[in-house]
Design a protein around this motif. Structure first.
Motif, mmCIF file in Angstrom:
data_model
loop_
_atom_site.group_PDB
_atom_site.id
_atom_site.type_symbol
_atom_site.label_atom_id
_atom_site.label_comp_id
_atom_site.label_asym_id
_atom_site.label_seq_id
_atom_site.Cartn_x
_atom_site.Cartn_y
_atom_site.Cartn_z
ATOM 1 N N VAL A 1 0.864 -1.179 0.000
ATOM 2 C CA VAL A 1 0.000 0.000 0.000
ATOM 3 C C VAL A 1 0.901 1.230 0.000
ATOM 4 O O VAL A 1 1.732 1.397 0.902
ATOM 5 C CB VAL A 1 -0.931 0.017 1.231
ATOM 6 N N LEU A 2 0.730 2.074 -0.998
ATOM 7 C CA LEU A 2 1.530 3.291 -1.124
ATOM 8 C C LEU A 2 0.658 4.507 -0.836
ATOM 9 O O LEU A 2 -0.200 4.869 -1.642
ATOM 10 C CB LEU A 2 2.126 3.402 -2.527
ATOM 11 N N ARG A 3 0.868 5.113 0.327
ATOM 12 C CA ARG A 3 0.198 6.388 0.602
ATOM 13 C C ARG A 3 0.982 7.491 -0.098
ATOM 14 O O ARG A 3 2.219 7.534 -0.030
ATOM 15 C CB ARG A 3 0.170 6.678 2.097
ATOM 16 N N PRO B 1 9.864 -7.454 3.382
ATOM 17 C CA PRO B 1 9.742 -6.071 3.842
ATOM 18 C C PRO B 1 9.153 -5.123 2.814
ATOM 19 O O PRO B 1 8.761 -4.006 3.157
ATOM 20 C CB PRO B 1 11.189 -5.687 4.175
ATOM 21 N N VAL B 2 9.081 -5.545 1.554
ATOM 22 C CA VAL B 2 8.535 -4.659 0.522
ATOM 23 C C VAL B 2 7.016 -4.534 0.620
ATOM 24 O O VAL B 2 6.436 -3.645 -0.011
ATOM 25 C CB VAL B 2 8.916 -5.159 -0.890
ATOM 26 N N PHE B 3 6.392 -5.402 1.392
ATOM 27 C CA PHE B 3 4.941 -5.352 1.499
ATOM 28 C C PHE B 3 4.511 -4.551 2.737
ATOM 29 O O PHE B 3 5.335 -4.131 3.541
ATOM 30 C CB PHE B 3 4.372 -6.769 1.523
ATOM 31 N N GLY B 4 3.223 -4.324 2.865
ATOM 32 C CA GLY B 4 2.718 -3.482 3.942
ATOM 33 C C GLY B 4 2.578 -2.045 3.468
ATOM 34 O O GLY B 4 2.636 -1.747 2.273
ATOM 35 N N VAL B 5 2.408 -1.135 4.402
ATOM 36 C CA VAL B 5 2.165 0.274 4.084
ATOM 37 C C VAL B 5 3.488 1.025 4.009
ATOM 38 O O VAL B 5 4.335 0.924 4.903
ATOM 39 C CB VAL B 5 1.255 0.921 5.138
ATOM 40 N N HIS B 6 3.675 1.794 2.927
ATOM 41 C CA HIS B 6 4.828 2.673 2.760
ATOM 42 C C HIS B 6 4.330 4.028 2.252
ATOM 43 O O HIS B 6 3.267 4.127 1.637
ATOM 44 C CB HIS B 6 5.828 2.098 1.752
ATOM 45 N N HIS B 7 5.120 5.055 2.491
ATOM 46 C CA HIS B 7 4.799 6.396 2.009
ATOM 47 C C HIS B 7 5.700 6.763 0.839
ATOM 48 O O HIS B 7 6.918 6.542 0.898
ATOM 49 C CB HIS B 7 4.988 7.435 3.121
ATOM 50 N N PHE B 8 5.106 7.328 -0.212
ATOM 51 C CA PHE B 8 5.883 7.853 -1.336
ATOM 52 C C PHE B 8 5.390 9.253 -1.653
ATOM 53 O O PHE B 8 4.208 9.467 -1.950
ATOM 54 C CB PHE B 8 5.751 6.977 -2.583
ATOM 55 N N ALA B 9 6.297 10.223 -1.607
ATOM 56 C CA ALA B 9 5.995 11.600 -1.998
ATOM 57 C C ALA B 9 7.311 12.269 -2.345
ATOM 58 O O ALA B 9 8.358 11.915 -1.809
ATOM 59 C CB ALA B 9 5.301 12.362 -0.865
ATOM 60 N N ASN B 10 7.254 13.213 -3.258
ATOM 61 C CA ASN B 10 8.481 13.934 -3.594
ATOM 62 C C ASN B 10 8.953 14.737 -2.389
ATOM 63 O O ASN B 10 8.166 15.132 -1.520
ATOM 64 C CB ASN B 10 8.258 14.843 -4.794
ATOM 65 N N ALA B 11 10.240 14.971 -2.328
ATOM 66 C CA ALA B 11 10.859 15.588 -1.155
ATOM 67 C C ALA B 11 10.525 17.074 -1.056
ATOM 68 O O ALA B 11 10.432 17.790 -2.057
ATOM 69 C CB ALA B 11 12.377 15.390 -1.202
ATOM 70 N N GLY B 12 10.373 17.526 0.175
ATOM 71 C CA GLY B 12 10.153 18.940 0.436
ATOM 72 C C GLY B 12 8.722 19.236 0.844
ATOM 73 O O GLY B 12 7.782 18.926 0.114
#
Length: 300
Positions: free
Chosen positions: A147-149, A210-221
């Motif tokens: 899951v990518l927030r 470890p690649v599964f589960g919830v992770h956050h992706f957003a550009n920096a800043g």
């Protein structure tokens, strides 16, 4: 490594970027549009997975009308929670991994520091609540689900903040933008590129990885919506960029409440995948350049 990918959604910003970039990663995607599979029909979506027998399923379709969801709760819940759950269950039966996109709107926005994946959630809107229900259901239904927030997604196509600001500036309209909501803008191209770059790893990793589960992706800043607008206009117009007046959220009421600070911490993703999202200004500069190369009518 060739990966059999089934994608739900063809017209959203991330969906379009996934399809546009897939050949660059030597990947082929079978993408299902709304006309082919009604995303308000969980059983039909599950049947599509069972028929395709993919190695990776990407859920790039969602109910994203944040304000409309306040009065369209049932459909929003079906599209954002029930159908992704059915897809994840079918993927688990087929032995496929799943990528599902979620949002910073699952948080209340009252934390002074950026949100980590294990921070308590507290959506303020129906949209946020349905997206939270969806991510919980996907993770519970498929042990190989990522899951990518993400937040503040923009691109050179579809309706989004970058295109709106450029259109208003061209029209000479006064610009008044909220200055008390903060977050991290995200280029759909960068989010799609990340998913495609990890597709072989996701398809080949067993449950518990470890690649599964919830992770956050957003550009920096981190920035405010006003700061975002100022950055977009500066990139597009330089010294000729118009002024952007600050306003408070309270001055622009909307049916759905937004988190005042939905800034996402991407440290977990960086450690797990070895990928550091680039600054949002660099990503948005590419969007602005792409729009400038288009006929003005198509960039509106």
């Amino acid at each position: 490594m060739s990966v059999r990918i089934l994608q739900f959604g063809t017209t959203g910003q991330v969906a379009r970027e996934l399809l546009r970039q897939a050949p660059s990663y030597d990947l082929a995607i079978t993408a299902l549009s709304r006309a082919e599979v009604d995303f308000a029909d969980p059983e039909a979506a599950a049947a599509a997975v069972e028929q395709a027998r993919p190695e990776l399923v990407i859920v790039a379709a969602a109910y994203t009308a944040v304000d409309q969801a306040e009065t369209d709760r049932e459909l929003a819940y079906t599209v954002n929670a029930e159908t992704p759950a059915a897809i994840a269950q079918a993927a688990a039966r087929a032995g496929a991994a799943v990528v599902h996109f979620s949002t910073d709107y699952v948080f209340a926005g009252d934390k002074p520091e950026p949100y980590r994946e294990d921070d308590p959630t507290g959506p303020l809107s129906v949209y946020g609540a349905t997206k939270l229900a969806g991510e919980l259901a996907v993770v519970a239904s498929c042990p190989r689900a990522l899951v990518l927030r993400t937040s503040w997604v923009v691109s050179a196509h579809g309706r989004n903040f970058v295109k709106t600001m450029l259109r208003l500036a061209r029209e000479g309209q006064p610009l008044r933008v909220v200055d008390d909501q903060f977050g991290r803008p995200t280029a759909a191209a960068d989010l799609a590129g990340f998913v495609l770059s990890q597709a072989p790893r996701l398809a080949g990793t067993p449950s518990g990885g470890p690649v599964f589960g919830v992770h956050h992706f957003a550009n920096a800043g981190e920035t405010s919506w006003r700061g975002f607008a100022q950055g977009v206009l500066a990139l597009a117009m330089g010294p000729a960029a118009p002024q952007v007046a600050p306003i408070a959220t309270a001055e622009r009421p909307a049916p759905a409440r937004r988190p005042l600070r939905g800034t996402l911490d991407t440290g977990k993703l960086e450690r797990t995948f070895g990928v550091t999202p680039r600054p949002w200004r660099d990503a948005v500069a590419e969007i602005v350049a792409e729009l400038a190369a288009q006929p003005q009518a198509s960039a509106a």
